[in-house]
Design a protein around this motif. Structure first.
Motif, PDB file in Angstrom:
ATOM      1  N   LEU A  91      41.459  51.873  45.448  1.00 23.52           N
ATOM      2  CA  LEU A  91      40.577  51.319  44.585  1.00 23.52           C
ATOM      3  C   LEU A  91      39.044  51.809  44.605  1.00 23.52           C
ATOM      4  O   LEU A  91      38.420  51.858  43.460  1.00 23.52           O
ATOM      5  CB  LEU A  91      40.277  49.735  44.847  1.00 23.52           C
ATOM      6  N   ILE A  92      38.770  52.408  45.671  1.00 17.78           N
ATOM      7  CA  ILE A  92      37.498  53.191  45.726  1.00 17.78           C
ATOM      8  C   ILE A  92      37.664  54.457  44.885  1.00 17.78           C
ATOM      9  O   ILE A  92      36.678  54.650  44.132  1.00 17.78           O
ATOM     10  CB  ILE A  92      37.345  53.499  47.314  1.00 17.78           C
ATOM     11  N   LYS A  93      38.822  55.313  44.960  1.00 19.43           N
ATOM     12  CA  LYS A  93      38.963  56.439  44.164  1.00 19.43           C
ATOM     13  C   LYS A  93      38.908  55.879  42.430  1.00 19.43           C
ATOM     14  O   LYS A  93      38.172  56.744  41.769  1.00 19.43           O
ATOM     15  CB  LYS A  93      40.191  56.737  44.613  1.00 19.43           C
ATOM     16  N   LEU A  94      39.295  54.826  42.231  1.00 20.39           N
ATOM     17  CA  LEU A  94      39.317  54.188  40.997  1.00 20.39           C
ATOM     18  C   LEU A  94      38.064  53.843  40.438  1.00 20.39           C
ATOM     19  O   LEU A  94      37.485  54.121  39.273  1.00 20.39           O
ATOM     20  CB  LEU A  94      40.420  52.999  40.944  1.00 20.39           C
TER      21      LEU A  94
ATOM     22  N   GLY B 142      28.066  57.795  47.138  1.00 10.68           N
ATOM     23  CA  GLY B 142      28.292  58.334  45.703  1.00 10.68           C
ATOM     24  C   GLY B 142      29.406  57.882  44.940  1.00 10.68           C
ATOM     25  O   GLY B 142      29.917  58.447  44.037  1.00 10.68           O
ATOM     26  N   VAL B 143      30.125  56.816  45.615  1.00 10.92           N
ATOM     27  CA  VAL B 143      31.244  56.236  44.916  1.00 10.92           C
ATOM     28  C   VAL B 143      31.012  55.584  43.551  1.00 10.92           C
ATOM     29  O   VAL B 143      31.551  55.900  42.530  1.00 10.92           O
ATOM     30  CB  VAL B 143      31.990  54.980  45.895  1.00 10.92           C
ATOM     31  N   PHE B 144      29.948  54.957  43.386  1.00 12.65           N
ATOM     32  CA  PHE B 144      29.391  54.460  42.044  1.00 12.65           C
ATOM     33  C   PHE B 144      28.548  55.452  41.285  1.00 12.65           C
ATOM     34  O   PHE B 144      28.666  55.682  40.043  1.00 12.65           O
ATOM     35  CB  PHE B 144      28.743  52.996  42.371  1.00 12.65           C
TER      36      PHE B 144
ATOM     37  N   SER C 256      35.390  55.414  41.356  1.00  9.43           N
ATOM     38  CA  SER C 256      34.544  56.600  41.408  1.00  9.43           C
ATOM     39  C   SER C 256      34.843  57.529  39.818  1.00  9.43           C
ATOM     40  O   SER C 256      34.211  58.168  39.608  1.00  9.43           O
ATOM     41  CB  SER C 256      34.808  57.461  42.522  1.00  9.43           C
ATOM     42  N   GLU C 257      35.991  57.005  39.193  1.00  4.46           N
ATOM     43  CA  GLU C 257      36.562  57.850  38.101  1.00  4.46           C
ATOM     44  C   GLU C 257      36.148  57.105  36.811  1.00  4.46           C
ATOM     45  O   GLU C 257      36.417  57.671  35.773  1.00  4.46           O
ATOM     46  CB  GLU C 257      37.898  57.996  38.562  1.00  4.46           C
ATOM     47  N   HIS C 258      35.538  55.951  36.776  1.00  4.26           N
ATOM     48  CA  HIS C 258      35.282  55.105  35.705  1.00  4.26           C
ATOM     49  C   HIS C 258      33.954  54.665  35.715  1.00  4.26           C
ATOM     50  O   HIS C 258      33.632  54.000  36.429  1.00  4.26           O
ATOM     51  CB  HIS C 258      36.393  54.037  35.513  1.00  4.26           C
ATOM     52  N   ASP C 259      33.397  54.866  34.435  1.00  2.55           N
ATOM     53  CA  ASP C 259      32.157  54.331  34.460  1.00  2.55           C
ATOM     54  C   ASP C 259      31.911  52.880  34.176  1.00  2.55           C
ATOM     55  O   ASP C 259      30.827  52.389  34.442  1.00  2.55           O
ATOM     56  CB  ASP C 259      31.781  54.893  32.915  1.00  2.55           C
ATOM     57  N   GLU C 260      32.952  52.232  33.946  1.00  2.00           N
ATOM     58  CA  GLU C 260      32.890  50.868  33.806  1.00  2.00           C
ATOM     59  C   GLU C 260      32.490  50.043  35.029  1.00  2.00           C
ATOM     60  O   GLU C 260      31.920  49.201  35.129  1.00  2.00           O
ATOM     61  CB  GLU C 260      34.328  50.198  33.435  1.00  2.00           C
ATOM     62  N   ALA C 261      33.111  50.851  36.063  1.00  3.35           N
ATOM     63  CA  ALA C 261      32.739  50.391  37.449  1.00  3.35           C
ATOM     64  C   ALA C 261      31.392  50.552  37.822  1.00  3.35           C
ATOM     65  O   ALA C 261      31.038  49.556  38.484  1.00  3.35           O
ATOM     66  CB  ALA C 261      33.705  50.885  38.572  1.00  3.35           C
ATOM     67  N   VAL C 262      30.804  51.385  37.587  1.00  2.00           N
ATOM     68  CA  VAL C 262      29.317  51.939  37.855  1.00  2.00           C
ATOM     69  C   VAL C 262      28.292  50.674  37.231  1.00  2.00           C
ATOM     70  O   VAL C 262      27.584  50.382  37.740  1.00  2.00           O
ATOM     71  CB  VAL C 262      28.844  53.148  36.938  1.00  2.00           C
ATOM     72  N   PHE C 263      28.698  50.385  35.913  1.00  2.00           N
ATOM     73  CA  PHE C 263      27.783  49.343  35.388  1.00  2.00           C
ATOM     74  C   PHE C 263      28.163  47.984  35.621  1.00  2.00           C
ATOM     75  O   PHE C 263      27.229  47.134  35.674  1.00  2.00           O
ATOM     76  CB  PHE C 263      28.141  49.493  33.532  1.00  2.00           C
ATOM     77  N   ASP C 264      29.492  47.697  35.959  1.00  2.00           N
ATOM     78  CA  ASP C 264      29.823  46.478  36.773  1.00  2.00           C
ATOM     79  C   ASP C 264      28.858  46.218  38.009  1.00  2.00           C
ATOM     80  O   ASP C 264      28.657  45.058  38.456  1.00  2.00           O
ATOM     81  CB  ASP C 264      31.284  46.253  36.784  1.00  2.00           C
TER      82      ASP C 264
END
Length: 255
Positions: free
Chosen positions: A86-89, A180-182, A91-99
Protein backbone atom coordinates in the motif's frame (compact mmCIF):
# COMPACT_ATOMS: atom_id res chain seq x y z
CA UNK A 1 -18.66 -8.26 47.63
CA UNK A 2 -15.66 -8.76 45.28
CA UNK A 3 -13.33 -6.41 47.17
CA UNK A 4 -9.79 -7.36 48.12
CA UNK A 5 -7.33 -5.86 50.51
CA UNK A 6 -5.19 -3.14 48.96
CA UNK A 7 -1.71 -4.42 48.31
CA UNK A 8 1.38 -2.21 48.31
CA UNK A 9 2.53 -2.06 44.69
CA UNK A 10 5.86 -3.69 43.91
CA UNK A 11 8.62 -1.24 43.04
CA UNK A 12 9.15 -2.93 39.68
CA UNK A 13 5.46 -2.45 38.88
CA UNK A 14 5.74 1.27 39.67
CA UNK A 15 8.74 1.51 37.34
CA UNK A 16 6.86 -0.33 34.59
CA UNK A 17 3.90 2.02 34.85
CA UNK A 18 6.12 5.10 34.73
CA UNK A 19 8.03 3.96 31.64
CA UNK A 20 4.78 2.86 29.97
CA UNK A 21 3.31 6.33 30.44
CA UNK A 22 6.45 8.01 29.10
CA UNK A 23 6.22 5.90 25.94
CA UNK A 24 2.46 6.35 25.66
CA UNK A 25 2.73 10.14 25.94
CA UNK A 26 5.53 10.27 23.41
CA UNK A 27 8.10 11.58 25.87
CA UNK A 28 10.24 8.48 25.32
CA UNK A 29 10.47 8.09 21.54
CA UNK A 30 11.12 5.01 19.39
CA UNK A 31 14.86 4.39 19.18
CA UNK A 32 15.64 6.55 22.22
CA UNK A 33 18.25 5.13 24.59
CA UNK A 34 17.39 4.85 28.28
CA UNK A 35 19.88 6.15 30.84
CA UNK A 36 22.40 3.67 32.21
CA UNK A 37 21.19 1.23 34.85
CA UNK A 38 22.95 3.19 37.59
CA UNK A 39 21.55 6.57 36.47
CA UNK A 40 18.05 5.24 35.91
CA UNK A 41 17.87 3.48 39.27
CA UNK A 42 19.01 6.72 40.93
CA UNK A 43 16.45 8.81 39.03
CA UNK A 44 13.64 6.42 39.93
CA UNK A 45 14.82 5.81 43.50
CA UNK A 46 14.69 2.03 43.19
CA UNK A 47 17.20 -0.77 43.54
CA UNK A 48 18.89 -2.24 40.49
CA UNK A 49 17.19 -5.64 40.93
CA UNK A 50 13.76 -3.92 40.88
CA UNK A 51 14.79 -1.95 37.80
CA UNK A 52 16.07 -5.07 36.02
CA UNK A 53 12.78 -6.86 36.75
CA UNK A 54 10.83 -3.95 35.25
CA UNK A 55 13.08 -3.71 32.18
CA UNK A 56 12.77 -7.46 31.58
CA UNK A 57 8.97 -7.22 31.70
CA UNK A 58 8.93 -4.32 29.23
CA UNK A 59 11.29 -6.20 26.92
CA UNK A 60 9.08 -9.27 27.02
CA UNK A 61 6.16 -7.09 25.92
CA UNK A 62 8.11 -5.54 23.06
CA UNK A 63 8.27 -2.00 24.44
CA UNK A 64 12.02 -2.00 25.09
CA UNK A 65 14.89 -3.70 23.27
CA UNK A 66 18.44 -4.46 24.37
CA UNK A 67 21.34 -3.83 21.99
CA UNK A 68 24.57 -5.58 22.86
CA UNK A 69 27.17 -3.12 24.07
CA UNK A 70 24.86 -0.13 23.50
CA UNK A 71 22.16 -0.28 26.16
CA UNK A 72 18.39 -0.41 26.43
CA UNK A 73 16.28 1.39 23.82
CA UNK A 74 12.62 2.16 23.24
CA UNK A 75 11.39 -0.29 20.62
CA UNK A 76 9.99 0.83 17.29
CA UNK A 77 6.50 0.76 18.72
CA UNK A 78 5.10 2.81 15.82
CA UNK A 79 5.89 0.38 13.05
CA UNK A 80 3.90 1.27 9.96
CA UNK A 81 0.19 1.86 9.70
CA UNK A 82 0.26 0.43 6.18
CA UNK A 83 1.58 -2.58 4.32
CA UNK A 84 4.60 -2.22 2.01
CA UNK A 85 2.35 -2.80 -1.01
CA UNK A 86 0.00 0.00 0.00
CA UNK A 87 2.92 2.36 0.71
CA UNK A 88 4.25 1.70 -2.79
CA UNK A 89 0.79 2.41 -4.19
CA UNK A 90 0.65 5.71 -2.29
CA UNK A 91 3.97 6.79 -3.78
CA UNK A 92 2.79 6.14 -7.33
CA UNK A 93 -0.53 8.00 -7.34
CA UNK A 94 -1.17 11.72 -6.96
CA UNK A 95 -4.60 11.04 -5.45
CA UNK A 96 -2.90 9.71 -2.32
CA UNK A 97 -0.83 12.89 -2.00
CA UNK A 98 -3.83 15.18 -1.97
CA UNK A 99 -5.87 12.90 0.28
CA UNK A 100 -2.92 12.92 2.68
CA UNK A 101 -2.86 16.72 2.73
CA UNK A 102 -6.62 16.77 3.33
CA UNK A 103 -6.16 14.35 6.22
CA UNK A 104 -3.38 16.48 7.68
CA UNK A 105 -5.49 19.61 7.34
CA UNK A 106 -8.28 18.08 9.41
CA UNK A 107 -6.10 16.42 12.03
CA UNK A 108 -3.50 19.16 12.44
CA UNK A 109 -6.13 21.89 12.52
CA UNK A 110 -7.66 20.07 15.47
CA UNK A 111 -4.23 19.48 17.03
CA UNK A 112 -3.37 23.19 16.81
CA UNK A 113 -6.69 24.13 18.38
CA UNK A 114 -6.09 21.65 21.22
CA UNK A 115 -2.49 22.81 21.65
CA UNK A 116 -3.63 26.41 22.04
CA UNK A 117 -5.97 25.25 24.81
CA UNK A 118 -4.02 22.52 26.57
CA UNK A 119 -0.30 23.00 25.88
CA UNK A 120 1.93 23.49 28.89
CA UNK A 121 4.36 26.38 29.02
CA UNK A 122 7.11 23.86 28.26
CA UNK A 123 5.23 22.63 25.17
CA UNK A 124 5.01 26.18 23.84
CA UNK A 125 8.71 26.76 24.51
CA UNK A 126 9.53 23.65 22.48
CA UNK A 127 7.41 24.92 19.57
CA UNK A 128 9.06 28.35 19.81
CA UNK A 129 12.52 26.75 19.84
CA UNK A 130 11.80 24.74 16.70
CA UNK A 131 10.45 27.84 14.94
CA UNK A 132 13.59 29.79 15.91
CA UNK A 133 15.66 27.02 14.30
CA UNK A 134 13.47 27.28 11.19
CA UNK A 135 14.27 30.99 10.95
CA UNK A 136 17.99 30.24 11.29
CA UNK A 137 17.85 27.55 8.58
CA UNK A 138 15.93 29.96 6.33
CA UNK A 139 18.61 32.63 6.79
CA UNK A 140 21.31 30.08 5.89
CA UNK A 141 19.25 28.98 2.84
CA UNK A 142 19.47 25.36 3.88
CA UNK A 143 16.49 23.53 2.28
CA UNK A 144 17.37 20.18 3.89
CA UNK A 145 17.29 21.65 7.41
CA UNK A 146 14.14 23.66 6.63
CA UNK A 147 12.41 20.51 5.41
CA UNK A 148 13.42 18.52 8.51
CA UNK A 149 12.44 21.32 10.90
CA UNK A 150 9.10 21.71 9.13
CA UNK A 151 8.21 18.16 10.19
CA UNK A 152 9.59 18.74 13.70
CA UNK A 153 7.47 21.90 14.06
CA UNK A 154 4.23 20.16 13.13
CA UNK A 155 4.98 17.15 15.32
CA UNK A 156 5.73 19.46 18.27
CA UNK A 157 2.22 20.90 17.85
CA UNK A 158 0.71 17.42 17.77
CA UNK A 159 2.64 16.52 20.93
CA UNK A 160 1.33 19.70 22.57
CA UNK A 161 -2.26 18.70 21.77
CA UNK A 162 -2.03 16.04 24.52
CA UNK A 163 -3.94 13.34 22.68
CA UNK A 164 -1.90 10.13 22.72
CA UNK A 165 -3.84 8.42 19.91
CA UNK A 166 -3.36 11.40 17.59
CA UNK A 167 0.31 11.59 18.57
CA UNK A 168 1.24 8.02 17.69
CA UNK A 169 -0.92 7.93 14.56
CA UNK A 170 0.58 11.15 13.19
CA UNK A 171 4.14 10.13 14.05
CA UNK A 172 3.63 7.04 11.93
CA UNK A 173 2.21 9.15 9.10
CA UNK A 174 5.07 11.64 9.30
CA UNK A 175 7.61 8.86 8.99
CA UNK A 176 6.16 8.13 5.55
CA UNK A 177 6.37 11.83 4.71
CA UNK A 178 10.04 11.94 5.76
CA UNK A 179 10.70 8.99 3.46
CA UNK A 180 9.19 10.89 0.54
CA UNK A 181 6.28 8.50 0.15
CA UNK A 182 3.71 11.28 -0.22
CA UNK A 183 5.81 14.15 -1.58
CA UNK A 184 9.26 15.66 -1.37
CA UNK A 185 9.18 18.72 0.89
CA UNK A 186 12.70 19.56 -0.27
CA UNK A 187 11.32 20.59 -3.67
CA UNK A 188 9.17 23.27 -2.07
CA UNK A 189 11.97 24.63 0.10
CA UNK A 190 14.28 25.07 -2.91
CA UNK A 191 12.04 27.82 -4.32
CA UNK A 192 12.81 31.25 -2.87
CA UNK A 193 9.24 32.61 -2.95
CA UNK A 194 7.79 29.40 -1.55
CA UNK A 195 10.42 29.26 1.20
CA UNK A 196 9.53 32.76 2.39
CA UNK A 197 5.81 32.06 2.24
CA UNK A 198 6.22 28.84 4.22
CA UNK A 199 8.25 30.59 6.91
CA UNK A 200 5.60 33.29 7.32
CA UNK A 201 2.86 30.67 7.51
CA UNK A 202 4.71 28.86 10.27
CA UNK A 203 5.24 32.18 12.00
CA UNK A 204 1.47 32.76 11.95
CA UNK A 205 0.86 29.31 13.44
CA UNK A 206 3.45 29.88 16.15
CA UNK A 207 2.13 33.36 16.98
CA UNK A 208 -1.41 32.02 17.43
CA UNK A 209 -0.20 29.18 19.63
CA UNK A 210 1.96 31.41 21.82
CA UNK A 211 -1.09 33.69 22.24
CA UNK A 212 -3.18 30.60 23.12
CA UNK A 213 -5.74 31.52 20.46
CA UNK A 214 -7.42 28.23 19.39
CA UNK A 215 -9.40 29.65 16.44
CA UNK A 216 -6.43 31.55 15.01
CA UNK A 217 -4.16 28.52 15.45
CA UNK A 218 -6.54 26.22 13.60
CA UNK A 219 -7.06 28.76 10.80
CA UNK A 220 -3.30 29.30 10.41
CA UNK A 221 -2.71 25.55 10.01
CA UNK A 222 -5.55 25.22 7.49
CA UNK A 223 -4.27 28.21 5.49
CA UNK A 224 -0.78 26.72 5.49
CA UNK A 225 -1.89 23.31 4.23
CA UNK A 226 -4.14 24.91 1.61
CA UNK A 227 -1.02 26.67 0.35
CA UNK A 228 0.95 23.41 0.35
CA UNK A 229 -1.83 21.74 -1.61
CA UNK A 230 -1.89 24.55 -4.18
CA UNK A 231 1.91 24.56 -4.56
CA UNK A 232 2.04 20.81 -5.08
CA UNK A 233 -0.83 20.98 -7.56
CA UNK A 234 1.06 23.62 -9.57
CA UNK A 235 4.23 21.50 -9.41
CA UNK A 236 2.39 18.41 -10.65
CA UNK A 237 0.86 20.39 -13.55
CA UNK A 238 4.27 21.75 -14.49
CA UNK A 239 5.70 18.22 -14.47
CA UNK A 240 2.91 16.97 -16.73
CA UNK A 241 3.31 19.90 -19.13
CA UNK A 242 7.05 19.30 -19.25
CA UNK A 243 6.51 15.60 -19.99
CA UNK A 244 4.07 16.44 -22.82
CA UNK A 245 6.49 18.98 -24.31
CA UNK A 246 9.34 16.45 -24.13
CA UNK A 247 7.23 13.80 -25.89
CA UNK A 248 6.33 16.25 -28.64
CA UNK A 249 9.97 17.22 -29.10
CA UNK A 250 11.06 13.57 -29.29
CA UNK A 251 8.26 12.87 -31.74
CA UNK A 252 9.37 15.75 -33.97
CA UNK A 253 12.96 14.54 -33.82
CA UNK A 254 11.95 11.10 -35.08
CA UNK A 255 10.01 12.47 -38.04
Amino acid sequence: MPFQKVQTEKLSTSVIRQIELLILRGILRPGERLPSERDLSDKLGVSRPSLREAIADLQDRGLLVSKAGAGIFVADVLGSAFSESLIKLFSEHDEAVFDYISFRRDMEGLAAERAARFASDTDLKVIQTVFDKMEAAHAKRNPADESRLDADFHLAIIEASHNVIMLHMMRSMYQLLREGVFYNRGIMFKQRTTRSDLLEQHRAINTALQARDPDAARKAVIDHLNYVEGSLSDHKKAERNEAVARQRFEHEQRR
